[in-house]
Design a protein around this motif. Structure first.
Motif, PDB file in Angstrom:
ATOM      1  N   SER A   4      -4.620  -0.706  -1.106  1.00  0.00           N
ATOM      2  CA  SER A   4      -3.909  -1.257  -0.118  1.00  0.00           C
ATOM      3  C   SER A   4      -3.922  -2.873  -0.720  1.00  0.00           C
ATOM      4  CB  SER A   4      -4.731  -1.398   1.199  1.00  0.00           C
ATOM      5  OG  SER A   4      -6.114  -2.107   1.258  1.00  0.00           O
ATOM      6  N   ALA A  36       5.699  -4.688   0.867  1.00  0.00           N
ATOM      7  CA  ALA A  36       5.507  -3.870   2.095  1.00  0.00           C
ATOM      8  C   ALA A  36       6.085  -2.388   1.702  1.00  0.00           C
ATOM      9  CB  ALA A  36       6.609  -4.551   3.296  1.00  0.00           C
ATOM     10  N   ARG A  37       7.241  -2.399   0.825  1.00  0.00           N
ATOM     11  CA  ARG A  37       7.706  -1.149   0.611  1.00  0.00           C
ATOM     12  C   ARG A  37       6.745  -0.278  -0.429  1.00  0.00           C
ATOM     13  NH1 ARG A  37       9.257   2.390   1.802  1.00  0.00           N
ATOM     14  NH2 ARG A  37      11.239   2.920   0.474  1.00  0.00           N
ATOM     15  N   LYS A  38       5.984  -1.059  -1.272  1.00  0.00           N
ATOM     16  CA  LYS A  38       5.039  -0.483  -2.128  1.00  0.00           C
ATOM     17  C   LYS A  38       3.923  -0.167  -1.360  1.00  0.00           C
ATOM     18  CE  LYS A  38       6.176  -3.281  -6.085  1.00  0.00           C
ATOM     19  NZ  LYS A  38       5.386  -4.254  -7.183  1.00  0.00           N
ATOM     20  N   ARG A  39       3.535  -1.050  -0.324  1.00  0.00           N
ATOM     21  CA  ARG A  39       2.089  -0.528   0.456  1.00  0.00           C
ATOM     22  C   ARG A  39       2.529   0.907   1.022  1.00  0.00           C
ATOM     23  NH1 ARG A  39       0.874  -6.459   2.441  1.00  0.00           N
ATOM     24  NH2 ARG A  39      -0.856  -6.873   0.684  1.00  0.00           N
ATOM     25  N   ASP A  40       3.819   0.763   1.732  1.00  0.00           N
ATOM     26  CA  ASP A  40       3.960   2.120   2.538  1.00  0.00           C
ATOM     27  C   ASP A  40       4.309   3.230   1.344  1.00  0.00           C
ATOM     28  OD1 ASP A  40       4.268   0.638   4.894  1.00  0.00           O
ATOM     29  OD2 ASP A  40       6.593   0.313   4.665  1.00  0.00           O
ATOM     30  N   LEU A  41       4.797   3.266   0.375  1.00  0.00           N
ATOM     31  CA  LEU A  41       4.858   4.255  -0.401  1.00  0.00           C
ATOM     32  C   LEU A  41       3.852   4.778  -0.919  1.00  0.00           C
ATOM     33  CD1 LEU A  41       6.764   6.397  -1.794  1.00  0.00           C
ATOM     34  CD2 LEU A  41       7.355   4.639  -3.406  1.00  0.00           C
ATOM     35  N   ARG A 100       9.236  -8.030   0.856  1.00  0.00           N
ATOM     36  CA  ARG A 100       9.951  -6.620   1.054  1.00  0.00           C
ATOM     37  C   ARG A 100       9.431  -5.683   0.099  1.00  0.00           C
ATOM     38  NH1 ARG A 100      13.012  -4.021   4.959  1.00  0.00           N
ATOM     39  NH2 ARG A 100      14.223  -2.260   3.965  1.00  0.00           N
ATOM     40  N   ASP A 126      15.828   1.527  -1.515  1.00  0.00           N
ATOM     41  CA  ASP A 126      15.683   0.801  -0.547  1.00  0.00           C
ATOM     42  C   ASP A 126      16.715  -0.345  -0.862  1.00  0.00           C
ATOM     43  OD1 ASP A 126      15.336  -1.703   0.806  1.00  0.00           O
ATOM     44  OD2 ASP A 126      13.165  -1.060   1.145  1.00  0.00           O
ATOM     45  N   ALA A 174       0.779   4.118   0.306  1.00  0.00           N
ATOM     46  CA  ALA A 174       0.020   4.859   1.312  1.00  0.00           C
ATOM     47  C   ALA A 174       0.504   6.307   1.589  1.00  0.00           C
ATOM     48  CB  ALA A 174       0.199   4.251   2.794  1.00  0.00           C
ATOM     49  N   ASP A 175       1.720   6.640   1.279  1.00  0.00           N
ATOM     50  CA  ASP A 175       2.083   8.149   1.339  1.00  0.00           C
ATOM     51  C   ASP A 175       1.503   9.094   0.201  1.00  0.00           C
ATOM     52  OD1 ASP A 175       3.431   7.733   3.771  1.00  0.00           O
ATOM     53  OD2 ASP A 175       5.479   7.286   2.767  1.00  0.00           O
TER      54      ASP A 175
END
Length: 665
Positions: free
Chosen positions: A215, A395-400, A392, A269, A402-403
């Motif tokens: 994270s 945030a996108r790195k964290r989201d991806l 940005r 993105d 996490a997936d």
């Protein structure tokens, strides 16, 4: 299985293996892929460790291949298998298959082989396998826009070990944190005592951050998937083509990888792309906007007739006014239009409407010529754009990440499954290419029986190899003409036994084998040995005949080590000693008749018979005839001459010679 119990695993290797999630399970299974994930252990080294672990588990001393020629034959067999592997990994993994005297090991390998033989090596599967390779663990990830901060020396050390991708800083107070916040886009504080601290910048107090490194450093997960995009996509293609029971959805993995660029950044993105382009192109956009304004203003000046009264000019000079004042007085509207054009160009170039107001401040209202940007306004714009881009991106790195994090273990399994499939397909292709079948091990059997055996080691296309039937129980002499196939028959026997005791199929219509304890294959000697070498050779046979193990002994023309008369006596003695034990032996010899005469036992003599000559070439029946002393090449030539003699005296001479051959038999 204790790692340190495995032969050949020293302290350093054991320490490296200890970093695996479950090293004992990896060794127990002989899992080359898992072992190779240990730091500093290559696929080749992993295969050797796995083989040693397998031997240790089955109590196998690894001495089945007792001579150089036996080991060469195993290497030849292994090469045939490895030639049918697509991946380098599978070629290494096949090295864990070896001929064993252990009944449990043979049974284990046969279970694997029977599963492998059922596989269908379809072309699309093999094509997809070409892109699969073991996954890499990126060790070069460095993140420079974030840092960790702590006031505790122990936490500092733990943070450096847990998250080496980030800088870790020691801080004493909020002022030090504020200083870090000016140099980093994000500061993660690991001490709860700083909760509630108010400093400018993105400062987060996360005491449990070390428990979830992904994270804090999503780049770790993204780098893994970015580095391994090719193998992962290839493994997904293998799973689809082979209809494997995959640990994840191959299509879902492809979709997730499509969101990732090769450099580990997030793909697709549009907002992030615009922010990134705006930061990268800001200086060029500002420079171009200046050019737009100056070009318009220059055209306006050239087209305008500017009239200045003498009193006005004197007044301007007295006030120290320059061209700026003239512009303000005479070309105010034109200047304003030029600046508006510059502002519009910069806003359009950035393509970010929410930053339009900030972008317009890059050009002030005060008239100047040439028109110049406001550096402070541009710096502020750059800072805002950079911060927005980094926020940005993070945030996108964290989201991806996490997936993808949940896909990491299944992805490893997917690749491992594809690589193991390649191992199985290599065995399946070997089976099909050489018309192989599984041999039967006869519990109370004696020796070997091969039906329709064809050696893939001959220097001719496999389809052109003549099948051979041969079996021996006890000891036997194999006779035959030169170039009749005696040595290739011996090689076939050795190859079938080696493959069988590897747990693999053999190139024959059928085969029944005794489970031998060792294979001794004595290759043909190149010329007569000197006294020392002759003595060493006899010592080898002395050790051989005194053992009680169930051995297979293959010997090719031992008579070449010394004089023919002495050779016959020596070979007869060796055969007598072997017959008293549990060994099975085949001795190829041109002195079969002489050896049989010297033997005190009733030794079997088999023969590869030449049935005639055609156009100067031997016509040979490749399968040895049991209890038959094969005729020699000279005898065949004499027989041909006797049949074709041109006159009575000549035929009589040849008949007499032929009678001498027959009397020797």
């Amino acid at each position: 299985m204790d790692v340190r119990e495995v032969p050949g695993v020293g302290e350093k290797t054991a320490d490296r293996l200890a970093e695996l999630d479950d090293p004992e399970a990896a060794l127990e299974a002989g899992d080359v892929a898992a072992i190779a994930r240990a730091p500093g252990i290559s696929d080749g080294r992993a295969a050797r460790i796995a083989r040693a672990a397998i031997r240790h588990r089955h109590g196998d001393d690894g001495d089945f291949l007792a001579t150089d020629r036996a080991r060469e034959l195993y290497r030849d067999a292994l090469d045939l298998l490895q030639d049918r592997a697509v991946t380098d990994y599978a070629a290494r993994r096949l090295e864990t298959l070896y001929p064993s005297a252990s009944e449990s090991r043979i049974a284990e390998a046969r279970e694997f082989t029977e599963r492998a033989m059922a596989r269908d090596p379809e072309p699309e599967v093999l094509e997809a396998l070409a892109g699969v390779e073991p996954l890499e663990q990126p060790g070069d990830v460095r993140v420079r826009d974030r840092c960790l901060a702590t006031s505790d020396a122990e936490t500092y050390s733990a943070a450096r070990d847990a998250i080496p991708e980030l800088s870790v800083e020691l801080v004493d107070d909020a002022r030090a944190i504020a200083e870090l916040a000016r140099g980093y886009s994000t500061v993660v504080v690991l001490d709860e005592q700083f909760a509630g601290v108010e400093v400018e910048g993105d400062v987060r107090v996360e005491p449990r951050a070390l428990d979830d490194p992904a994270s804090i450093v999503p780049e770790r997960t993204l780098a893994f998937f970015a580095r391994n995009r090719g193998p992962l996509r290839a493994a997904a293609a293998v799973a689809r083509a082979a209809d494997l029971d995959a640990p994840l959805d191959p299509d879902g993995l492809d979709d997730a990888l499509a969101q990732l660029n090769e450099d580990g950044t997030v793909a697709g993105d549009e907002r992030l792309r615009k922010l990134t382009d705006a930061v990268d192109d800001l200086d060029a956009a500002v420079s171009m906007a200046e050019s737009v304004a100056n070009d318009r203003l220059r055209e306006a000046i050239e087209d305008q007739d500017v009239t200045v009264e003498g009193a006005d000019l004197l007044s301007l000079v007295e006030r120290g006014a320059g061209v700026d004042s003239l512009l303000e007085r005479e070309l105010a509207d034109e200047y304003a239009a030029a600046v508006d054009a510059a502002r519009d160009h910069l806003v359009d170039a950035l393509g970010l409407d929410d930053y339009a107001d900030l972008a317009r401040r890059a050009f002030g209202d005060e008239p100047t010529f040439p028109v110049e940007h406001d550096e402070r306004a541009v710096s502020r714009l750059r800072e805002e754009l950079t911060a927005a881009r980094d926020r940005r991106a993070t945030a996108r790195k964290r989201d991806l990440a996490a997936d993808l994090a949940d896909l990491r273990e299944p992805a490893n399994e997917l690749v491992d499954d594809a690589l193991e499939l390649d191992v199985e397909l290599a065995v399946a292709r070997f089976t099909r290419d050489f018309d192989c079948t599984m041999p039967a091990f006869v519990e109370d059997g004696d020796g070997f029986t091969i039906e329709g055996g064809r050696s893939p080691l001959l220097d001719v296309p496999f389809d052109a190899v003549e099948p051979v039937d041969y079996g021996v129980a006890g000891v036997a002499l194999l006779s035959g003409v030169n170039s009749g196939g005696k040595t290739s028959t011996l090689d076939l026997v050795g190859l079938v036994v080696i493959l069988g005791q590897m747990g693999l199929p053999v190139p024959a219509e059928s085969a029944e084998l005794e489970r031998f304890e060792a294979l001794h294959y004595q290759a043909k000697s190149q010329g007569t040995l000197d006294a020392g070498a002759f003595e060493a050779t006899l010592r080898e046979f002395g050790d051989l005949v005194t053992g009680g193990d169930r051995r297979l002994v293959l010997v090719d023309e031992l008579e070449s080590i010394t004089e023919p008369g002495a050779s016959a006596v020596i070979i007869a003695g060796i055969l007598e000693a072997l017959a008293e034990g549990d060994s099975t032996a085949v001795f190829v010899s041109h002195l079969a008749a002489e050896i049989r005469a010297e033997c005190a036992i009733d030794v079997t003599v088999d023969g590869i018979e030449a049935v005639g000559l055609a156009d100067g070439e031997l016509v040979v029946e490749r399968s040895p005839r049991k209890d038959h002393l094969a005729r020699s090449t000279p005898e065949l030539i004499v027989e041909k001459l006797a049949q074709n003699g041109e006159n009575g005296g000549e035929r009589a001479f040849y008949d007499d010679l032929l009678a001498k051959f027959e009397s020797e038999e």
